[in-house]
Enzyme design. Structure first.
Site, short mmCIF file in Angstrom:
data_model
loop_
_atom_site.label_atom_id
_atom_site.label_comp_id
_atom_site.label_asym_id
_atom_site.label_seq_id
_atom_site.Cartn_x
_atom_site.Cartn_y
_atom_site.Cartn_z
N LYS A 270 1.15 -1.17 -0.25
CA LYS A 270 -0.27 0.05 0.02
C LYS A 270 0.86 1.22 -0.20
O LYS A 270 0.83 1.84 0.76
CB LYS A 270 -0.95 0.17 1.47
CG LYS A 270 -2.22 -1.07 0.81
CD LYS A 270 -2.47 -0.84 2.45
CE LYS A 270 -3.52 -2.13 2.26
NZ LYS A 270 -3.22 -3.08 2.27
P1 5BU Z 1 -8.33 -11.41 6.50
O1 5BU Z 1 -7.28 -12.19 7.15
O2 5BU Z 1 -9.24 -12.35 5.51
O3 5BU Z 1 -9.18 -10.09 7.38
O4 5BU Z 1 -7.30 -10.63 5.15
C1 5BU Z 1 -7.26 -9.67 4.22
C2 5BU Z 1 -6.34 -9.11 3.93
O5 5BU Z 1 -6.43 -7.76 3.26
C3 5BU Z 1 -5.31 -8.71 4.94
O6 5BU Z 1 -4.17 -8.40 4.71
C4 5BU Z 1 -5.32 -7.38 4.75
O7 5BU Z 1 -4.23 -5.87 5.01
C5 5BU Z 1 -5.39 -7.28 3.77
N1 5BU Z 1 -7.06 -6.06 2.93
C6 5BU Z 1 -8.07 -6.13 3.69
O8 5BU Z 1 -8.42 -6.38 4.20
N2 5BU Z 1 -8.87 -4.84 3.57
C7 5BU Z 1 -8.44 -4.27 2.38
O9 5BU Z 1 -9.33 -2.83 1.54
C8 5BU Z 1 -7.25 -3.77 1.91
C9 5BU Z 1 -6.50 -5.10 1.78
BR1 5BU Z 1 -6.96 -2.81 0.51
#
Ligand code: 5BU
Length: 461
Positions: free
Chosen positions: A299
């Site tokens: 990011k």
């Molecule tokens: P999760 O464990 O499925 O909740 O992880 C989601 C990943 O996607 C995590 O690495 C976040 O940093 C990333 N992410 C997110 O969740 N939402 C966003 O809006 C963005 C990235 Br941009």
């Protein structure tokens, strides 16, 4: 009342008339259908609402809310809501100029699924406006119920938009019934049918989101986007694994296990406690072995010069191993200028609760992405934002049903919602996989579900 009685009543009250009528489009029609008079006949209104409800009677588990297309369908939605105890949403025609400026009123959340009601559908365009307002606030829509389908293209338009049209009555069926009841002549019936078959309202150009990955591979400009579409098609997967583990060995093990099921492996290299360049080389070998791409979710959000230093240098030397990196559009296009060989995925929208990425910001990000197809592979978003089908939408905040939040601001939606209703291309799943008791089994579930919804989407169009 059954369909026949309703048809006769609609004819009797003048909601359906025969003659010669000038339509908005300038065409002359032998039939006129305007159900606004329904409000003046409460019993008929109640009966019609009930018949509409019966159209989706066996799939009521698929929605939590009901919404009428303004204005005629508002009282219908109210009848259904009250009779069946299903909460209603109200879509404004114009946003208020003061206060909350909300387009959709009512209580809902990111897990809400709404059935949309309309009186008469011709081209389906008014329905799409309401559906799009609901989707903009994160409410999923799959089913649309109309009292009368004029059979002039709405079904195709709505299907192309991933929606299913149910109708109480088709116009041709109504004229057949009225003729059988000797309320209209055979000549009139024939004239109406002839008119319906020759005056299809052209459906909107087919939405890009329903083209196959293979077709889109040819449309992609960026080599990484091309490669990604190609491998998604061949591996039959739209699953990206977010391997947010802090131990490099655990990441490599997970990547080897779930590699066959994913198209992208996403990392946050700065959370890995024993990060090393050797680790990235091993990861690259696994990416080759299982045919997936590597994305660093860095990011980037600084001025060009700093981003360049962050991308190429430091301990992570991201440019050496990542196929793609995420970046915010906030600093402007200079951020793209420094990303020479690495594909950029611009963050248009975030999944976290209360985030400040407004729709306007998301659209401006999409515009920037589309202006630079040689640099930008796609966008991170919660819905379809891009018109350029050669670029991709990546959506995080995905979990199979049952979990809607992580208690730390993350908001989850299902693969069906994200790919099917919101038009995204790739589901990004982290904890849903690596925290599962059996991560491989979980990856297979997300892989299967995500691709199934995609196939349904392209086959429906
Ligand atoms: P999760 O464990 O499925 O909740 O992880 C989601 C990943 O996607 C995590 O690495 C976040 O940093 C990333 N992410 C997110 O969740 N939402 C966003 O809006 C963005 C990235 Br941009």
């Amino acid at each position: 009342m059954d369909k026949l009685q309703v048809t006769k009543e609609l004819f009797r009250i003048g909601a359906i008339k025969f003659g010669s009528f000038q339509l908005k489009s300038g065409i002359t029609s032998p039939i006129y259908c305007d159900l606004r008079v329904l409000f003046s006949y409460p019993q008929l209104l109640a009966s019609v609402s009930e018949l509409m409800w019966q159209c989706v009677g066996d799939i009521t588990g698929e929605f939590s809310h009901v919404c009428g297309v303004p204005y005629t369908a508002l009282p219908i939605a109210t009848c259904v809501s009250v009779k069946h105890d299903i909460p209603m949403l109200l879509r404004r025609k114009e946003a208020k100029s003061y206060g909350t400026k909300r387009m959709v009123e009512g209580v809902y959340d990111s897990g809400s699924r709404c059935v949309v009601l309309e009186d008469v559908v011709t081209s389906g365009s008014s329905v799409l406006e309401t559906v799009s307002s609901l989707q903009d606030v994160g409410v999923a829509v799959k089913h649309v119920v109309a009292i009368v389908d004029r059979e002039q293209g709405a079904e195709l338009t709505l299907t192309n938009a991933g929606l299913m049209l149910h109708s109480v009555l088709k116009l041709s069926e109504m004229v057949d019934m009225l003729e059988a009841e000797q309320l209209i002549t055979t000549d009139t019936t024939q004239m109406v049918k002839q008119f319906l078959s020759t005056s299809q309202v052209p459906s909107k150009p087919q939405s890009v989101q329903f083209e196959s990955y293979l077709t889109r591979c040819d449309l992609a400009t960026h080599p990484i986007a091309k490669k990604l579409f190609h491998l998604m098609h061949h591996k039959q997967t739209n699953l990206a694994l977010s391997a947010d583990l802090v131990d490099s060995r655990a990441i490599l093990e997970l990547a080897d296990q779930v590699g066959p099921h994913i198209c992208v492996l996403k990392l946050h290299s700065d959370i890995i406690k024993d990060f090393s360049i050797v680790f990235t080389q091993q990861l690259k070998q696994l990416a080759e072995k299982h045919n997936f791409l590597l994305m660093e979710d860095r990011k980037f959000a600084d001025i060009g010069n700093t981003c360049k230093l962050q991308l190429e240098g430091g301990t992570h030397r991201i440019a050496e191993w990542a196929d793609m990196v995420t970046a915010h559009a906030l600093p402007g296009r200079s951020i793209l200028d420094v990303m020479t060989n690495t594909g950029v995925v611009l963050v248009g929208e975030m999944s976290s609760e209360g985030n400040l990425t407004t729709l306007e910001y998301a659209q401006a990000t999409a515009e920037m992405a589309e202006q630079h197809p040689n640099k930008v592979v796609g966008v991170v978003s919660q819905r379809k934002l891009l018109k350029n089908t050669g670029q991709l939408h990546f959506t995080p905040g995905v979990r199979l049903s049952g979990v809607s939040s992580d208690g730390k601001g993350q908001q989850y939606r299902t693969p069906d919602h994200v790919i099917g209703s919101c038009g995204s291309d790739i589901i990004i799943v982290g904890r849903g996989i690596y925290e599962a008791t059996d991560p491989v089994k979980a990856a297979i579930q997300y892989h299967t579900e995500g691709y199934k919804v995609y196939l349904h989407r392209i086959n429906a169009s």
